[in-house]
Design an enzyme around this catalytic site. Structure first.
Site, PDB file in Angstrom:
ATOM      1  N   ASP A   1       0.773  -1.247   0.000  1.00  0.00           N
ATOM      2  CA  ASP A   1       0.000   0.000   0.000  1.00  0.00           C
ATOM      3  C   ASP A   1       0.804   1.296   0.000  1.00  0.00           C
ATOM      4  OD1 ASP A   1      -2.373   1.444  -0.082  1.00  0.00           O
ATOM      5  OD2 ASP A   1      -2.646   1.452   2.091  1.00  0.00           O
TER       6      ASP A   1
ATOM      7  N   HIS B   1       2.451   3.694   7.029  1.00  0.00           N
ATOM      8  CA  HIS B   1       2.222   4.532   5.846  1.00  0.00           C
ATOM      9  C   HIS B   1       0.992   5.431   5.946  1.00  0.00           C
ATOM     10  CE1 HIS B   1       0.326   0.604   4.899  1.00  0.00           C
ATOM     11  NE2 HIS B   1      -0.613   1.333   4.363  1.00  0.00           N
TER      12      HIS B   1
HETATM   13 ZN   LIG Z   1      -2.582   0.837   4.044  1.00  0.00          ZN
END
Ligand SMILES: [Zn+2]
Ligand SMILES: *[C@@H]1O[C@H](CO)[C@@H](O)[C@H](O)[C@H]1NC(C)=O
Length: 996
Positions: free
Chosen positions: A173, A415
């Site tokens: 991601d 993140h």
């Molecule tokens: Zn994520």
């Protein structure tokens, strides 16, 4: 009879097979069988992507609290997956985030724990990546990445041993991928690395050219040792369209009873075969991987697995015809088969920044989003290293430990944490965790330093810390007549560090650890500082001096008001007196200077005009000011707005934040010379030269960004110079190696310049520079920011941003930090600027850089007139400083009698004529307080001994020999304990220690 005999025989065979399965080993040995090369093997990988905080806090996600915000509960995912795995030896599941896994593990009864151990031992539950979180790659510092990976990998190793060791890295991601991250993964001995996000145009080209999977040359200095196989996933990290069988999805399940309505097996199989064929043509081998899962999926694992079972069975039933074979697998097993396919792979040497998911949608805003969190994370990393060092040097303390801060920092590298892409309440949660961690570490630092300062039986008063020194708040010094400042230096080199403490008197004496007076200077607290301080703190002055602190050691400075008689007795000479602030007249160009620089401002505009580096007599014509971009809220080209993730100015123009001229004031003295510039009531800057320091410091104070006009604003500091930079700019990757960037250019495809500003922004984690053949201008920053060079000679850094519209990437809030006082966050930070001859700069920058991210910590205590005679005032814990090119990256307690030590060569190949040479450090007798009695060299992630760490080798189009080379450093000779380091090399050791 015969029939019965056959059945018996079958049963025996079957149970033998089952026994074999049960005994199957972990790692690559546990990979399921595949079909031969005339088949397409589809590796079905059930997985879940569990953000360690985003729309909800990490604990809310774990328990499934606040499901009104987002339905997600990680505990149920693990609860649900484990029985499914137990029921069927063919099933596989991968798990990533140890921050969650540890929470779950701690709540399990022993029988569940041992069942899970069994699943791991058989490769049915596999850890992948295995850090505390899946870290961001754009705004993280390598020190923090290594720490968070180590924390997760240690948990796995402690509880599951070598079978738990992740073989593959998994960043499905994160929003762009740095070269340094790949290099670190290679050094952690991963065999492969998968991610989901890459530039939409890059992906288009890679699909066409079959280069979604390649070998990444991740470090020019480390060569083959940093080569890493990587794969960009075909379908992000989700399943192919129409095949999501999670409870959150509404795709059609297998309806396979012909007696019921809507029987759909043939259709479903046909659609899936189409998906397989669509995918396989873009890849090099007869293996493909399919990620079956997504965000917080598998909370009810049964819905997924039941349909996957049927999918596999029905597709495989036709495999003789279709030559398509499906199997439950893992990314590691997929990598193993790619490796065995014996192909020659293309290579890549640049990175995956910036990431755009459409022509006007560049994810370059988050390089700067939430600058306060980004700064706090960097400071916390600094303090965590100090805390860990002192735990080794002083042993575990009765109160406080580094564990709280380690975990808080592990979570903060996620993140959607340091990236700034979380909801506000989650950002607050991250900050709170870090705050608690810092406070626990303060106890450690306080007590170890206190022990070190103790002389015989006389123990100095307890110390305290001041978290708001940057805005001149410190209760311990503000009203004190006499106090001490103890600076602890975590760097393995002696440093000279400027110290500024808030006071209220007019004159002080500062006595160094050797009893000698140190020159000091009194400055007024500026209006800008008072504005940020608001109702907190009451100091009117700042006392400034330079402290000299030994490597891995402390120095205590004693400070007393001059009226204090005891101190007056000692006073040998009159130290500096500040000159009163003066407003320069328009015809004189205000100038400040020290041994290294002369900095001239334009007397008319008040802006920076030139910098001269005196040593080489290099002159730079430079103007520097602040500008703002107007955040797009969408237009007729694209509805894309600027927000937490995405930077999209509504025009390429940056508007000046001053009219004609800025107010300036000059303050000079023996220790520091300063120019104070006021651009706006909410934007000011101090440009300063400290005596002896080889940089020009720009301290900026920005905010609250006014938005009364309903325009979102993104504020930059821009340097415009006479450097002929030829459209090149250099930015660091995660604080380590430099990457060259060219305007409107990408190395691996023809770039379509659809966003001239945002598309040229890159992460700047520690420094950015432009140069020509005569000079180089470098800016070192104190936190991660976005930076760019949009025209020759120009370089800009985004320091703060405030947007009023959400950018539609899921966070669901505009990036509008209103702060504790409700009117908007104020950010204060620093840019350290150097001017140099190109090729001569590295030595300075690595050294300054080291001191920026590893600054000394200051501890304060009540003064005593005979302090120096009663207590130790200085001590180094090293027998000698490390060579200038070697950084002591890690010194932490591993267990009672073991320390983890990482030595890093902090220069890149060819960066400096001298310092880029190999360096040798002897660990023998290096530390004063303990001896090293045993050394095991381990991988960078500290989870596998180097002698057991082999990596898969690959053939590449650009080399005749397979990579990575299977050579490793010679074992450390226990007589000399010499450790040799090549440029940029980090070597990690587990050392048994014996305290003296
Ligand atoms: Zn994520
Ligand atoms: C470049 O982007 C523009 C705007 O999206 C588009 O119209 C154009 O076709 C693109 N050019 C190429 C060569 O892809």
């Amino acid at each position: 009879m015969v029939g019965v005999y056959k059945e018996c025989f079958l049963i025996v065979v079957l149970s033998l097979l089952l026994l074999n399965t049960a005994k199957a080993q972990c790692g690559y040995e546990s990979c399921p069988a595949v079909r031969s090369s005339d088949y397409i093997n589809v590796h079905i990988v059930p997985h879940t992507h569990d953000d360690v905080g985003w729309l909800k806090t990490v604990d809310q996600y774990f328990y499934g609290g606040r499901n009104d915000i987002q339905h997600a509960g990680v505990q149920y995912i693990l609860d649900s997956v484990i029985p499914e795995l137990q029921a069927d030896p063919n099933k596989r599941f991968i798990y990533v985030e140890i921050a969650f896994f540890e929470r779950w593990w701690n709540e399990q009864p022993p029988d569940v724990q041992s069942a899970v151990k069994e699943l791991v031992a058989q490769g049915r539950l596999t850890f992948i990546n295995g850090g505390w979180c899946m870290n961001d790659e754009a705004s993280t510092h390598y020190n923090a990445i290594i720490d968070q990976m180590t924390l997760g990998l240690k948990f796995i190793d402690d509880n599951f041993g070598s079978c738990g060791r992740p073989l593959v890295a998994w960043h499905i991601d994160p929003f762009g991928h740095s070269r340094e991250q790949a290099s670190l993964f290679a050094q952690m001995h991963y065999d492969g690395f998968f991610f989901g996000r890459l530039d939409y145009d890059d992906k288009k080209h890679r699909l066409k050219e079959t280069t979604m999977e390649e070998i990444w040359h991740a470090s020019p200095s480390l060569g083959g040792h940093s080569d890493l196989f990587y794969g960009a996933l075909y379908n992000g990290y989700g399943p192919p369209g129409g095949f999501c069988w999670d409870i959150h999805c509404s795709d059609t399940p297998f309806q396979d009873d012909p007696r019921l309505f809507d029987y759909n097996v043939d259709d479903r199989v046909k659609d899936f075969i189409k998906a397989v064929k669509d995918q396989v043509k873009h890849f090099k081998t007869n293996h493909i991987i399919m990620t079956m899962g997504s965000d917080f999926q598998f909370e009810n694992a049964h819905t997924w697995y039941k349909n996957l079972d049927k999918l596999i069975a029905y597709v495989n039933k036709k495999e003789e015809d279709t030559k398509i074979h499906l199997l439950y697998s893992t990314p590691a097993c997929y990598v193993k088969h790619l490796n065995e396919a014996d192909k020659t792979w293309t290579t890549k040497s640049d990175d995956f920044f910036p990431y755009a998911d459409a022509a006007n949608d560049f994810w370059t805003g988050y390089f700067t989003s939430r600058p306060a969190i980004k700064g706090y994370v960097r400071q916390a990393n600094n303090f965590l290293q100090i805390c860990k060092q002192l735990e080794v040097l002083g042993g575990m303390q009765k109160t406080g430990s580094s564990v709280t801060l380690k975990k808080a920092m592990g979570v903060a590298q996620h993140h959607d944490a340091v990236s700034g892409t979380e909801k506000q309440h989650v950002a607050n949660d991250y900050a709170k965790r870090i705050g608690m961690g810092i406070s626990s570490c303060e106890s450690v630092v306080n007590s170890v330093l206190n022990n070190m300062m103790t002389n015989g039986t006389s123990r100095p008063p307890q110390g305290s810390f001041c978290g708001y020194l940057n805005i001149s708040i410190c209760p311990s010094t503000e009203d004190a007549q006499m106090f001490t400042v103890t600076a602890y230096n975590p760097v393995a080199h002696m440093v000279h560090t400027p110290v500024r403490v808030p006071v209220n008197g007019n004159s002080y004496t500062v006595t160094g650890p050797d009893g000698k007076m140190v020159s000091s200077q009194i400055m007024d607290v500026t209006t800008a500082t008072k504005n940020v301080r608001r109702d907190r703190g009451k100091a009117m002055k700042e006392l400034v001096f330079t402290a000299q602190v030994p490597a891995l050691g402390f120095s205590t400075y004693m400070i007393a008001t001059q009226s204090n008689k005891v101190m007056q007795k000692l006073k040998p000479h009159i130290h500096s007196q500040p000159s009163p602030a003066e407003t320069p007249s328009a015809d004189a160009d205000p100038t400040i200077s020290n041994e290294h620089y002369q900095v001239i401002f334009d007397g008319t505009t008040g802006l920076l005009k030139s910098i001269t580096e005196l040593g080489s007599n290099t002159n730079l014509q430079v103007s520097q000011s602040y500008y703002w971009y107007n955040s797009s809220t969408g237009n007729n080209v694209s509805h894309q707005a600027s927000g937490a993730y995405i930077f999209r100015p509504n025009s390429s123009e940056a508007f000046p934040l001053f009219k004609d001229s800025v107010d300036i004031k000059m303050v000079t003295g023996d220790v520091v010379q300063e120019i104070h510039q006021t651009f706006q009531p909410w934007l000011s800057q101090v440009v300063r030269l400290y005596k002896g320091q080889p940089y020009v410091e720009f301290e900026w104070t920005v905010g609250p960004i006014p938005v009364g006009d309903h325009f979102g604003k993104e504020i930059i500091s821009r340097f415009d110079t006479d450097i002929m930079s030829d459209e090149y700019v250099y930015t660091d990757a995660n604080g380590r190696e430099m990457v060259q960037r060219k305007l409107n250019h990408r190395d691996t495809w023809k770039y379509n310049n659809t966003e001239p500003v945002a598309g040229n922004y890159y992460p700047v984690n520690s420094r950015i520079y432009i140069m020509d053949d005569k000079k180089q201008l470098t800016v070192l920053n104190d936190r991660s920011q976005g930076g760019a060079s949009l025209k020759n000679g120009s370089m800009e850094l985004m320091v703060h941003r405030r947007c009023l519209k959400d950018d539609s990437r899921g966070v669901g809030e505009p990036l509008n930090e209103t702060g504790q006082y409700g009117d908007g966050l104020m950010i204060r930070g620093k840019h350290l600027v150097t001017l140099s001859i190109p090729g001569m700069a590295a030595a300075m920058h690595r050294t300054i850089g080291e001191q920026v991210f590893m600054a000394p910590s200051l501890m304060f205590a009540q003064g005593e007139s005979d302090w120096a005679s009663k207590y130790k005032t200085s001590e180094t814990l090293l027998m000698k400083d490390l060579p200038v090119n070697v950084h002591l990256l890690t010194l932490e307690l591993w267990d009672d009698n073991t320390a983890l030590i990482r030595l890093e060569h902090q220069f890149a190949k060819g960066e400096d004529a001298d310092l880029s040479k190999n360096a040798t450090v002897s660990l023998k007798g290096l530390f004063k307080s303990f001896d090293i009695t045993g050394i095991t060299e381990i991988s960078l992630g500290a989870n596998v001994a180097l002698k057991d760490a082999t990596r898969l080798q690959w053939k590449t189009t650009d080399s005749s020999t397979p990579t990575p080379p299977n050579t490793m450093p010679l074992p450390v000779n226990m007589d000399t304990m010499d450790v040799e380091l090549t440029p940029m090399q980090i070597r990690t050791f587990r050392c048994t220690i014996k305290r003296k």
